[in-house]
Design a protein around this motif. Structure first.
Motif, mmCIF file in Angstrom:
data_model
loop_
_atom_site.group_PDB
_atom_site.id
_atom_site.type_symbol
_atom_site.label_atom_id
_atom_site.label_comp_id
_atom_site.label_asym_id
_atom_site.label_seq_id
_atom_site.Cartn_x
_atom_site.Cartn_y
_atom_site.Cartn_z
ATOM 1 N N CYS A 53 0.825 -1.205 0.000
ATOM 2 C CA CYS A 53 0.000 0.000 0.000
ATOM 3 C C CYS A 53 0.861 1.259 0.000
ATOM 4 O O CYS A 53 0.493 2.263 -0.633
ATOM 5 N N ALA A 54 2.006 1.224 0.676
ATOM 6 C CA ALA A 54 2.926 2.361 0.640
ATOM 7 C C ALA A 54 3.401 2.613 -0.790
ATOM 8 O O ALA A 54 3.526 3.763 -1.229
ATOM 9 N N ALA A 55 3.661 1.535 -1.522
ATOM 10 C CA ALA A 55 4.081 1.682 -2.926
ATOM 11 C C ALA A 55 2.966 2.289 -3.769
ATOM 12 O O ALA A 55 3.218 3.119 -4.650
ATOM 13 N N LEU A 56 1.712 1.901 -3.501
ATOM 14 C CA LEU A 56 0.584 2.478 -4.230
ATOM 15 C C LEU A 56 0.454 3.970 -3.929
ATOM 16 O O LEU A 56 0.189 4.771 -4.834
ATOM 17 N N VAL A 57 0.631 4.347 -2.678
ATOM 18 C CA VAL A 57 0.553 5.760 -2.323
ATOM 19 C C VAL A 57 1.709 6.532 -2.957
ATOM 20 O O VAL A 57 1.535 7.655 -3.434
ATOM 21 N N PHE A 58 2.892 5.918 -2.983
ATOM 22 C CA PHE A 58 4.030 6.565 -3.636
ATOM 23 C C PHE A 58 3.744 6.781 -5.130
ATOM 24 O O PHE A 58 4.100 7.817 -5.700
ATOM 25 N N ILE A 62 3.650 -4.248 13.011
ATOM 26 C CA ILE A 62 4.538 -4.291 11.849
ATOM 27 C C ILE A 62 5.841 -3.577 12.180
ATOM 28 O O ILE A 62 5.895 -2.783 13.129
ATOM 29 N N PRO A 63 6.911 -3.838 11.452
ATOM 30 C CA PRO A 63 8.175 -3.142 11.700
ATOM 31 C C PRO A 63 8.015 -1.634 11.540
ATOM 32 O O PRO A 63 7.253 -1.161 10.693
ATOM 33 N N ILE A 64 8.737 -0.882 12.339
ATOM 34 C CA ILE A 64 8.610 0.575 12.293
ATOM 35 C C ILE A 64 9.007 1.126 10.930
ATOM 36 O O ILE A 64 8.463 2.138 10.483
ATOM 37 N N CYS A 65 9.934 0.468 10.240
ATOM 38 C CA CYS A 65 10.343 0.945 8.918
ATOM 39 C C CYS A 65 9.189 0.887 7.916
ATOM 40 O O CYS A 65 9.049 1.771 7.064
ATOM 41 N N ALA A 66 8.367 -0.155 8.019
ATOM 42 C CA ALA A 66 7.214 -0.265 7.122
ATOM 43 C C ALA A 66 6.202 0.837 7.419
ATOM 44 O O ALA A 66 5.658 1.470 6.500
ATOM 45 N N PHE A 67 5.955 1.094 8.688
ATOM 46 C CA PHE A 67 5.026 2.144 9.075
ATOM 47 C C PHE A 67 5.551 3.508 8.641
ATOM 48 O O PHE A 67 4.798 4.348 8.151
ATOM 49 N N TRP A 68 6.852 3.738 8.813
ATOM 50 C CA TRP A 68 7.442 5.009 8.390
ATOM 51 C C TRP A 68 7.270 5.219 6.886
ATOM 52 O O TRP A 68 6.909 6.315 6.449
ATOM 53 N N LEU A 69 7.533 4.188 6.096
ATOM 54 C CA LEU A 69 7.439 4.335 4.653
ATOM 55 C C LEU A 69 6.023 4.689 4.231
ATOM 56 O O LEU A 69 5.818 5.546 3.355
ATOM 57 N N PHE A 70 5.045 4.072 4.848
ATOM 58 C CA PHE A 70 3.650 4.372 4.532
ATOM 59 C C PHE A 70 3.329 5.821 4.876
ATOM 60 O O PHE A 70 2.730 6.556 4.083
ATOM 61 N N GLN A 71 3.757 6.263 6.050
ATOM 62 C CA GLN A 71 3.488 7.631 6.475
ATOM 63 C C GLN A 71 4.288 8.650 5.660
ATOM 64 O O GLN A 71 3.806 9.767 5.398
ATOM 65 N N ALA A 72 5.488 8.298 5.237
ATOM 66 C CA ALA A 72 6.285 9.198 4.406
ATOM 67 C C ALA A 72 5.605 9.457 3.070
ATOM 68 O O ALA A 72 5.646 10.579 2.537
ATOM 69 N N ALA A 73 4.963 8.433 2.517
ATOM 70 C CA ALA A 73 4.225 8.620 1.262
ATOM 71 C C ALA A 73 3.075 9.601 1.450
ATOM 72 O O ALA A 73 2.760 10.393 0.552
ATOM 73 N N PHE A 74 2.431 9.583 2.620
ATOM 74 C CA PHE A 74 1.388 10.553 2.927
ATOM 75 C C PHE A 74 1.966 11.965 2.983
ATOM 76 O O PHE A 74 1.356 12.920 2.494
ATOM 77 N N ALA A 75 3.109 12.120 3.621
ATOM 78 C CA ALA A 75 3.737 13.433 3.744
ATOM 79 C C ALA A 75 4.062 14.013 2.371
ATOM 80 O O ALA A 75 3.885 15.212 2.125
ATOM 81 N N MET A 76 4.543 13.166 1.460
ATOM 82 C CA MET A 76 4.846 13.635 0.108
ATOM 83 C C MET A 76 3.572 14.065 -0.617
ATOM 84 O O MET A 76 3.568 15.061 -1.348
ATOM 85 N N ALA A 77 2.484 13.328 -0.407
ATOM 86 C CA ALA A 77 1.221 13.678 -1.051
ATOM 87 C C ALA A 77 0.742 15.043 -0.593
ATOM 88 O O ALA A 77 0.238 15.851 -1.388
ATOM 89 N N LEU A 78 0.902 15.334 0.685
ATOM 90 C CA LEU A 78 0.482 16.641 1.194
ATOM 91 C C LEU A 78 1.236 17.768 0.498
ATOM 92 O O LEU A 78 0.637 18.758 0.062
ATOM 93 N N PHE A 115 -3.996 4.162 -0.294
ATOM 94 C CA PHE A 115 -4.170 5.255 0.665
ATOM 95 C C PHE A 115 -5.185 4.887 1.744
ATOM 96 O O PHE A 115 -4.913 5.033 2.947
ATOM 97 N N ASN A 116 -6.374 4.428 1.326
ATOM 98 C CA ASN A 116 -7.441 4.163 2.293
ATOM 99 C C ASN A 116 -7.392 2.761 2.893
ATOM 100 O O ASN A 116 -7.273 2.621 4.106
ATOM 101 N N PRO A 117 -7.476 1.691 2.100
ATOM 102 C CA PRO A 117 -7.393 0.363 2.716
ATOM 103 C C PRO A 117 -6.072 0.140 3.460
ATOM 104 O O PRO A 117 -6.040 -0.559 4.474
ATOM 105 N N GLY A 118 -4.984 0.742 2.963
ATOM 106 C CA GLY A 118 -3.696 0.561 3.633
ATOM 107 C C GLY A 118 -3.652 1.151 5.017
ATOM 108 O O GLY A 118 -2.848 0.725 5.861
ATOM 109 N N SER A 119 -4.511 2.125 5.295
ATOM 110 C CA SER A 119 -4.522 2.753 6.616
ATOM 111 C C SER A 119 -5.028 1.817 7.703
ATOM 112 O O SER A 119 -4.930 2.127 8.892
ATOM 113 N N SER A 120 -5.560 0.663 7.303
ATOM 114 C CA SER A 120 -5.899 -0.374 8.283
ATOM 115 C C SER A 120 -4.647 -0.956 8.922
ATOM 116 O O SER A 120 -4.699 -1.507 10.026
#
Length: 445
Positions: A20-25, A97-113, A223-228
């Motif tokens: 999901c992080a890759a999809l958001v990226f 989940i590993p913190i690195c996976a969570f960070w990558l998902f959240q970083a993609a959100f930051a870039m979108a903003l 973006f949305n389903p991945g936030s689960s």
């Protein structure tokens, strides 16, 4: 090697979040195509470079500072600290989940903003100051708003605000940041007449813009389903369904409403209507019924058309409609959750308390984003400057900022162009018609 059921669950969740992080990226590609298609060809390389800045400078800023400010140990419900550069375990988050996976998902959100703002400032902002803003957005603007809502210690989270995937935290914050940036930056040359009337500056490639819209729509399934944060969550299918229905309803209404209002179905409003539906459902996608998601999307499709008209009237020049799509419908999405949530929504017997919390939350993060962005842009304007010269704007930012056109051989040199003769809705000097290589098909240059 024997694998326990727990380790298997962790593995599946990790793969899910990374996918999901890759999809958001990938949505950054959508932003790039959408924004490049909506503006003039002579600025299309520059806007793609700005989006690329979001994926580079923005990601580094979020790694250095932003993630800690957002998800670090809470201070008075206002900001986090500790764990800079994603160091430490962040065990207080209780992640599986590993913190690195969570960070990558959240970083993609930051870039979108940050990319929400890039479209609003298109065609007249210097490149270097935009890089500075992107750093600040990913390090402070987004993370502090996110801390208030998504960190368990945040003051809005403590009050009970909900924002599943970020109608308020990502989209309202991005949209009202874009308004502040536009107000400090000023409109494009020739956009408004002295009497306040608006000159239409047409998109140079709607096919490219449609491709961007489809990529963004596709990325929203991350973006949305991945936030689960879990591929084992039984709600991810319904989240995907409500996401898709709201987008379809918004796009449908964008076409129908413009057909009724203007006599023709506007392609740009069809795209922005779908995106508005996606923005509006993002906050409540996990908490509303499919029927409610359609209503939310239909209203979003109307709001985006009216909002684009409104911001033109107040001379807030936004070439891609980012303020209307993200700012207005980010607010609508947060309020819609207060109305339509199956558990606590006003229309489901929940009373006004939850709706009031949602309203307070979305106003708070919007005011924060607007205020800090206005300050950042004002400081940049007073120091390094944020606006290209009139000649550079006429020439196009592709050449003045990067030294290369998007379409070699098609862009005429417009340094001496003066806007005086109306051709195809744009003002061009009459003598330009005799310029070698010029054709009416090229009037968007």
């Amino acid at each position: 090697m024997e694998v326990s059921s727990q380790s298997l669950a962790v593995g599946l969740d990790t793969v899910w979040v990374l996918l999901c992080a890759a999809l958001v990226f990938l949505m950054e590609g959508g932003f790039a195509f959408l924004e490049a298609g909506f503006i003039r060809a002579k600025n299309s390389v520059n806007i793609v470079m700005k989006v690329f800045t979001d994926t580079t400078v923005g990601m580094l800023a979020y790694w250095l500072i932003g993630f800690s400010v957002m998800f670090g140990l809470d201070h008075s419900g206002l900001w986090g600290s500790g764990g800079y550069m994603v160091s430490g375990s962040f065990s207080h988050l209780g992640l599986r989940i590993p913190i690195c996976a969570f960070w990558l998902f959240q970083a993609a959100f930051a870039m979108a903003l940050a990319s929400i703002v890039s479209g609003a400032v298109a065609e007249r902002m210097k490149f270097f100051p935009y890089m500075v803003y992107t750093f600040c957005a990913a390090a402070f603007v987004y993370p502090i708003a996110g801390h208030w809502v998504w960190n368990s210690g945040g003051w809005l989270a403590q009050m009970g605000m909900k924002d599943f995937a970020g109608s308020a935290v990502v989209h309202a914050v991005g949209g009202w940041s874009a308004l502040a940036a536009v107000m400090v930056l000023g409109p494009r040359r020739g956009k408004f007449n002295e009497d306040g009337s608006v000159n239409v500056i047409p998109a140079h490639n709607l096919h490219l813009a449609f491709l961007g819209a489809f990529i963004l729509w596709f990325g929203w399934f991350g973006f949305n389903p991945g936030s689960s944060l879990s591929g084992l969550d039984g709600n991810i299918a319904s989240i995907a369904m409500t996401t898709n229905l709201s987008a379809a309803a918004g796009g449908f209404m964008g076409m129908v409403f413009t057909r009724l209002k203007y006599g023709k179905a506007d392609p740009s409003m069809a795209m922005n209507g779908a995106l508005a539906g996606l923005v509006a459902i993002t906050g409540g996608t996990a908490y509303v019924t499919p029927g409610s998601s359609v209503i939310i999307g239909l209203i979003a499709g109307i709001l985006v058309v009216l909002a684009v008209e409104f911001f033109d009237k107040v001379k807030a020049d936004d070439p891609v409609g980012a303020i209307a799509v993200h700012g207005v419908n980010g607010v609508w999405g947060a309020l819609a959750l207060g109305l339509f949530a199956k558990d606590g929504g006003l229309f489901y017997g929940g009373g006004v308390k939850f709706l009031s919390i949602q309203a307070l939350g979305v106003v708070s993060v919007s005011v924060w984003a607007f205020g800090l962005t206005f300050l950042i842009f004002s400081l940049l304007k007073a120091t390094v400057g944020i606006r290209v010269t009139a000649d550079e704007e006429m020439e196009g930012l592709d050449l003045s900022e990067h030294g290369i056109p998007a379409y070699c051989g098609l862009v005429v040199s417009p340094i001496n162009i003066q806007e005086s003769t109306e051709i195809g809705g744009q003002s061009l000097q009459a003598s330009l018609i005799n310029t070698p290589g010029f054709s009416l098909a090229n009037t968007n240059e």
